[in-house]
Write an enzyme that holds these catalytic residues in place. Structure first.
Site, PDB file in Angstrom:
ATOM      1  N   GLY A  36      45.028  41.845  42.515  1.00 15.06           N
ATOM      2  CA  GLY A  36      45.673  40.573  42.034  1.00 15.06           C
ATOM      3  C   GLY A  36      46.831  40.599  41.028  1.00 15.06           C
ATOM      4  O   GLY A  36      47.830  40.344  40.980  1.00 15.06           O
ATOM      5  N   HIS A  37      46.289  41.409  39.895  1.00  8.33           N
ATOM      6  CA  HIS A  37      47.184  41.499  38.760  1.00  8.33           C
ATOM      7  C   HIS A  37      48.362  42.473  39.073  1.00  8.33           C
ATOM      8  O   HIS A  37      49.492  42.080  38.611  1.00  8.33           O
ATOM      9  CB  HIS A  37      46.550  42.175  37.390  1.00  8.33           C
ATOM     10  CG  HIS A  37      45.432  41.330  37.130  1.00  8.33           C
ATOM     11  ND1 HIS A  37      44.135  41.704  37.024  1.00  8.33           N
ATOM     12  CD2 HIS A  37      45.244  40.049  36.321  1.00  8.33           C
ATOM     13  CE1 HIS A  37      43.251  41.058  36.431  1.00  8.33           C
ATOM     14  NE2 HIS A  37      43.989  39.891  35.979  1.00  8.33           N
ATOM     15  N   GLY A 147      49.115  33.699  38.618  1.00  2.00           N
ATOM     16  CA  GLY A 147      48.330  33.690  40.106  1.00  2.00           C
ATOM     17  C   GLY A 147      47.971  32.251  40.264  1.00  2.00           C
ATOM     18  O   GLY A 147      47.515  31.428  39.606  1.00  2.00           O
ATOM     19  N   GLN A 153      45.493  26.293  36.168  1.00  2.00           N
ATOM     20  CA  GLN A 153      46.124  26.838  34.766  1.00  2.00           C
ATOM     21  C   GLN A 153      47.577  27.052  35.130  1.00  2.00           C
ATOM     22  O   GLN A 153      48.475  26.507  34.347  1.00  2.00           O
ATOM     23  CB  GLN A 153      45.636  28.129  34.638  1.00  2.00           C
ATOM     24  CG  GLN A 153      46.445  29.074  33.720  1.00  2.00           C
ATOM     25  CD  GLN A 153      45.759  30.547  33.531  1.00  2.00           C
ATOM     26  OE1 GLN A 153      44.832  30.371  32.802  1.00  2.00           O
ATOM     27  NE2 GLN A 153      46.042  31.550  34.357  1.00  2.00           N
ATOM     28  N   VAL A 176      45.184  37.196  45.860  1.00  2.00           N
ATOM     29  CA  VAL A 176      44.720  38.599  46.543  1.00  2.00           C
ATOM     30  C   VAL A 176      43.270  38.634  46.693  1.00  2.00           C
ATOM     31  O   VAL A 176      42.517  38.315  45.617  1.00  2.00           O
ATOM     32  CB  VAL A 176      45.436  39.551  45.605  1.00  2.00           C
ATOM     33  CG1 VAL A 176      44.973  40.820  46.257  1.00  2.00           C
ATOM     34  CG2 VAL A 176      46.969  39.557  45.552  1.00  2.00           C
ATOM     35  N   MET A 184      39.822  38.289  44.315  1.00  2.00           N
ATOM     36  CA  MET A 184      39.728  39.354  43.037  1.00  2.00           C
ATOM     37  C   MET A 184      39.600  38.681  41.912  1.00  2.00           C
ATOM     38  O   MET A 184      40.319  37.594  41.704  1.00  2.00           O
ATOM     39  CB  MET A 184      40.730  40.284  43.331  1.00  2.00           C
ATOM     40  CG  MET A 184      40.751  41.263  44.461  1.00  2.00           C
ATOM     41  SD  MET A 184      41.758  42.539  44.211  1.00  2.00           S
ATOM     42  CE  MET A 184      41.761  43.428  45.803  1.00  2.00           C
ATOM     43  N   SER A 185      38.567  39.265  41.048  1.00  2.00           N
ATOM     44  CA  SER A 185      38.588  38.639  39.853  1.00  2.00           C
ATOM     45  C   SER A 185      37.986  39.606  39.108  1.00  2.00           C
ATOM     46  O   SER A 185      37.195  40.258  39.180  1.00  2.00           O
ATOM     47  CB  SER A 185      37.767  37.331  39.661  1.00  2.00           C
ATOM     48  OG  SER A 185      37.227  37.078  38.497  1.00  2.00           O
TER      49      SER A 185
HETATM   50  P1  AMP Z   1      43.375  36.758  33.886  1.00  2.00           P
HETATM   51  O1  AMP Z   1      43.343  38.488  33.559  1.00  2.00           O
HETATM   52  O2  AMP Z   1      42.076  36.722  34.774  1.00  2.00           O
HETATM   53  O3  AMP Z   1      43.508  35.970  32.709  1.00  2.00           O
HETATM   54  O4  AMP Z   1      44.554  36.618  34.967  1.00  2.00           O
HETATM   55  C1  AMP Z   1      45.791  36.916  34.643  1.00  2.00           C
HETATM   56  C2  AMP Z   1      46.485  36.413  35.771  1.00  2.00           C
HETATM   57  O5  AMP Z   1      46.248  37.077  36.931  1.00  2.00           O
HETATM   58  C3  AMP Z   1      46.639  34.890  35.922  1.00  2.00           C
HETATM   59  O6  AMP Z   1      47.944  34.461  36.152  1.00  2.00           O
HETATM   60  C4  AMP Z   1      45.570  34.710  37.454  1.00  2.00           C
HETATM   61  O7  AMP Z   1      45.796  33.525  37.832  1.00  2.00           O
HETATM   62  C5  AMP Z   1      46.131  36.103  37.950  1.00  2.00           C
HETATM   63  N1  AMP Z   1      44.956  36.388  39.097  1.00  2.00           N
HETATM   64  C6  AMP Z   1      43.686  36.686  38.658  1.00  2.00           C
HETATM   65  N2  AMP Z   1      43.042  36.943  39.950  1.00  2.00           N
HETATM   66  C7  AMP Z   1      43.943  37.027  41.146  1.00  2.00           C
HETATM   67  C8  AMP Z   1      44.185  37.232  42.128  1.00  2.00           C
HETATM   68  N3  AMP Z   1      42.898  37.539  42.997  1.00  2.00           N
HETATM   69  N4  AMP Z   1      45.194  37.061  43.064  1.00  2.00           N
HETATM   70  C9  AMP Z   1      46.440  36.976  42.428  1.00  2.00           C
HETATM   71  N5  AMP Z   1      46.509  36.643  40.874  1.00  2.00           N
HETATM   72  C10 AMP Z   1      45.205  36.673  40.168  1.00  2.00           C
END
Ligand code: AMP
Length: 283
Positions: A36-37, A147, A153, A176, A184-185
């Protein structure tokens, strides 16, 4: 790929790129990167000459009982993924550097945090808005990619960019998913094998909603109840919220007669998962 650890080093880097008329794309993250990132970094790369990735687990966006101390990290893997995606600088500040002693300014939005996750995470979006404002001032990007996975957010960042007159284009990246549909997370790594099976209930329940809407159902309460019953059929699940709302204001909709956002948060064991999709009953 340069690694920059202080605000002044990051600012200097960006000033130099600007002097050379190089456009800067920015992807803020908390690390433990996944595809995703990667998709966001790749998107930034198609839009800009330079791509800055920040990795910072921002303490002010975690509540006192949340997972700040447990948040996963794997810097080596993150840097490899960033390099492959075409990132040209990684900003890796420490907590004390971002929030020095006597730090006292907060960015709070009036309405958008009242809905969805904001109801359950009262300090979260203030922390997000504050750190993103600081990162925008430090990195000075032309484009920032966020994302759609964190839809609320994204809306909050769009609003604060407008309200605070940042000359930054906010670009959204699609969600993603794993092969079976789970978004994905970084937090998916908390799930046991059994919980991983339950985690698919979020995506499947949205599919169920789609079918109901295609069959002509327009009552969000009726669909929400069915989704909740469906999700609670999976082990260790607790629905926090299921919301059918306006995609811009995030206010609940009473009748699904136009484009809307379906967003939900579910705890699987102690892990809090979120997902969402935009739907248009007229299409
Ligand atoms: P985070 O590291 O969880 O703070 O996320 C950083 C960025 O990645 C944020 O803009 C999230 O929305 C994005 N993000 C997290 N998971 C996904 C995903 N599965 N698909 C696309 N973007 C994502």
């Amino acid at each position: 790929m340069e690694i920059l650890k202080t605000k002044s080093a990051m600012q200097q880097w960006s000033k130099e790129k600007k002097r050379l008329l190089r456009s800067i794309g920015f992807v803020p993250t908390m690390g433990f990167l996944h595809q995703g990132h990667v998709s966001l970094m790749e998107k930034a790369k198609t839009l800009c000459d330079e791509v800055v990735l920040s990795i910072f687990v921002n303490p002010t966006q975690f509540g006192p009982t949340e997972d700040l101390d447990a948040y996963p990290s794997d810097l080596e893997n993150d840097l490899n993924l960033a390099r492959k995606a075409g990132v040209t600088a990684v900003f890796l500040p420490t907590k004390d550097h971002v929030y020095p002693q006597n730090f006292q300014t907060k960015i709070e939005l009036e309405h958008l945090p009242e809905f969805l996750c904001g109801k359950f995470r009262p300090v979260h979006f203030g922390g997000v808005a504050t750190v993103v404002t600081k990162l925008f001032n430090i990195v000075m990007p032309d484009v920032a990619v966020f994302g759609q996975k964190d839809y609320q957010q994204l809306q909050i960042i769009r609003q604060l960019t407008l309200d605070l007159d940042f000359d930054i284009k906010i670009v959204a990246g699609d969600i993603v998913r794993e092969k079976d549909g789970l978004a994905m997370s970084s937090r998916n790594s908390y799930l046991s094998q059994a919980q991983r099976k339950s985690a698919i209930s979020l995506f499947k329940s949205m599919d169920m909603a789609k079918v109901l809407i295609q069959a002509g159902e327009t009552d969000p309460q009726a669909i929400g109840k069915k989704m909740e019953t469906f999700i609670h059929g999976f082990d260790e699940t607790t629905v926090e919220y299921i919301s059918f709302c306006d995609p811009v204001t995030l206010e609940d909709m009473e009748n699904l007669d136009r484009k809307f956002l379906l967003a939900l948060a579910v705890r699987v064991g102690t892990t809090r998962l979120i997902d969402n999709c935009l739907m248009d009953p007229l299409q």
